[in-house]
Design an enzyme around this catalytic site. Structure first.
Site, PDB file in Angstrom:
ATOM      1  N   ASP A   1       0.695  -1.255  -0.081  1.00 23.68           N
ATOM      2  CA  ASP A   1       0.043   0.046   0.018  1.00 23.68           C
ATOM      3  C   ASP A   1       0.868   1.118  -0.073  1.00 23.68           C
ATOM      4  O   ASP A   1       1.943   1.169  -0.374  1.00 23.68           O
ATOM      5  CB  ASP A   1      -0.923  -0.111   1.219  1.00 23.68           C
ATOM      6  CG  ASP A   1      -2.213   0.657   0.974  1.00 23.68           C
ATOM      7  OD1 ASP A   1      -2.231   1.766   0.725  1.00 23.68           O
ATOM      8  OD2 ASP A   1      -3.251  -0.085   0.855  1.00 23.68           O
TER       9      ASP A   1
ATOM     10  N   HIS B   1      -4.252   5.593   3.632  1.00 23.04           N
ATOM     11  CA  HIS B   1      -5.085   4.418   3.127  1.00 23.04           C
ATOM     12  C   HIS B   1      -4.121   3.105   3.699  1.00 23.04           C
ATOM     13  O   HIS B   1      -4.862   2.394   4.335  1.00 23.04           O
ATOM     14  CB  HIS B   1      -4.819   4.450   1.607  1.00 23.04           C
ATOM     15  CG  HIS B   1      -5.643   3.377   1.038  1.00 23.04           C
ATOM     16  ND1 HIS B   1      -5.191   2.079   0.500  1.00 23.04           N
ATOM     17  CD2 HIS B   1      -6.925   3.391   0.672  1.00 23.04           C
ATOM     18  CE1 HIS B   1      -6.261   1.477  -0.018  1.00 23.04           C
ATOM     19  NE2 HIS B   1      -7.108   2.314   0.086  1.00 23.04           N
TER      20      HIS B   1
ATOM     21  N   SER C   1     -11.145  -1.952   0.038  1.00 25.41           N
ATOM     22  CA  SER C   1     -10.176  -2.020   0.520  1.00 25.41           C
ATOM     23  C   SER C   1     -10.154  -2.532   1.929  1.00 25.41           C
ATOM     24  O   SER C   1      -9.524  -3.217   2.350  1.00 25.41           O
ATOM     25  CB  SER C   1      -9.306  -0.525   0.708  1.00 25.41           C
ATOM     26  OG  SER C   1      -8.868  -0.199  -0.503  1.00 25.41           O
TER      27      SER C   1
ATOM     28  N   ASN D   1     -14.152  -0.330  -6.642  1.00 25.24           N
ATOM     29  CA  ASN D   1     -15.116   0.592  -5.870  1.00 25.24           C
ATOM     30  C   ASN D   1     -16.133   1.261  -6.889  1.00 25.24           C
ATOM     31  O   ASN D   1     -16.645   2.275  -6.814  1.00 25.24           O
ATOM     32  CB  ASN D   1     -14.690   1.633  -5.139  1.00 25.24           C
ATOM     33  CG  ASN D   1     -13.928   0.937  -3.893  1.00 25.24           C
ATOM     34  OD1 ASN D   1     -14.416  -0.072  -3.287  1.00 25.24           O
ATOM     35  ND2 ASN D   1     -12.668   1.374  -3.486  1.00 25.24           N
TER      36      ASN D   1
END
Length: 342
Positions: A42, A76, A261, A183
């Site tokens: 990430d 994130h 996520s 998404n």
């Protein structure tokens, strides 16, 4: 506030559906994730967060040499890490696998446009960077690769790195590689979810058991033939890397976020619980356990049925095998332990 772990029927002045959660409490009596390493591929983890600091692995990798280290990344990677392995320390939240180790494997998902088009050299650099972080993770002892990202630019280099993780990782038992579905609310799933059947692809659902349908059409979970399971991905309370500074004290922030996520991170944590009680499982066996124990939630709305090539039970194009069930999965892993060893 963690309805994903225990849905009591009420969340922030909203009635929810009791039991639409990952059924985790009994699983914690059997497994904690101890001894398992999860590579959070990430944009970095806030390493000093009090819910995470005790579970940060000493090995980490930063593919962004010219950008700040994980301490100063945006939130994130930290939100994903908290769901996977926040300590059970009564400070903030509880992670799915509270004693698993988190490996911060940092890269930033971006492409530089060249007057409306992407230069082929930039695409190669982009693909090389992603391949490098995936290869570093499995080559440096990660058991699970948690990947809450996708890219618009498929590459053989990326394919090869992921397949190597699936086949060569964990001393050739294969890493568990978990991907977020995406998404946009579209079919099919994001690349690279589609490249190999042994990937574990995760969609997001809300606290009533429906596929994510966020406000203003944002954060709708992608779906399609490569979808495997669902996990909570709506209004999830988790760790945040931003601090609120008050005089000499630091209050570490928490945040509510929505998206696949977060669903991916719940499944990565569950995989850590499973491997901690049965480390001899091959990667695809972990997938089988998670898929075959998933619950067929909202069957009155989603038509779960027998589908060719789907060996682990009834399946639906919008829900996969259904909502993950941590307690059932860990129990199945313990039962399977004797089969694998014999």
């Amino acid at each position: 506030e963690q309805w994903a772990l225990k849905n009591t029927g009420f969340y922030e002045n909203t009635e929810t559906t009791v039991g639409i959660d990952i059924n985790i409490e009994e699983a914690w009596n059997l497994a904690t994730g101890e001894g398992i390493k999860v590579a959070v591929i990430d944009n970095g983890i806030f390493l000093d967060h009090p819910d995470l600091v005790n579970n940060i692995d000493s090995l980490r990798y930063d593919a962004e040499a010219t950008l700040p280290m994980p301490y100063n990344s945006d939130s994130h990677g930290t939100t994903c890490a908290g769901i996977i392995a926040a300590s059970h320390n009564d400070i903030g939240i509880r992670g799915v696998a509270p004693k698993a180790k988190l490996m911060s494997v940092r890269f930033v998902e971006y492409i530089v446009d060249n007057i409306g088009s992407v230069d082929s050299i930039i695409k190669v650099q982009h693909s090389t960077k992603i391949a490098n972080v995936v290869n570093w993770a499995w080559q440096n002892g990660a058991d699970i690769l948690s990947c809450s990202w996708g890219t618009q630019y498929p590459s053989q280099m990326i394919d090869d790195a992921i397949i190597d993780a699936l086949t060569k990782g964990r001393d050739c038992k294969g890493c568990v590689v978990v991907f977020a579905a995406g998404n946009e609310g579209y079919e099919p799933l994001l690349y690279p979810c589609t490249i190999h059947p042994n990937l574990l692809n995760v969609g997001g659902l809300d606290y009533n058991g429906y596929r994510n349908n966020g406000e203003n059409n944002r954060y709708k979970s992608d779906y399609g033939t490569d979808l495997d399971v669902m996990a909570p991905g709506f209004e999830i309370c988790t760790t945040n890397c931003e601090d609120i500074r008050d005089a000499d004290s630091i209050i570490h922030d928490y945040i509510h976020v929505t998206g696949t996520s977060l669903a991916c991170s719940h499944v990565s944590g569950l995989a850590a619980l499973i491997l901690s009680v049965n480390p001899e499982l091959k990667g695809y066996m972990v997938n089988d356990i998670i898929e075959s124990t998933a619950r067929k939630v909202r069957s009155e709305y989603y038509d779960y049925s027998c589908v060719a090539g789907r060996k682990n039970g009834l399946w639906n194009i919008e829900m996969g095998y259904g909502l993950i069930d941590a307690t059932s999965a860990v129990r199945r892993a313990l039962e399977t332990k004797y089969i694998v060893n014999n």
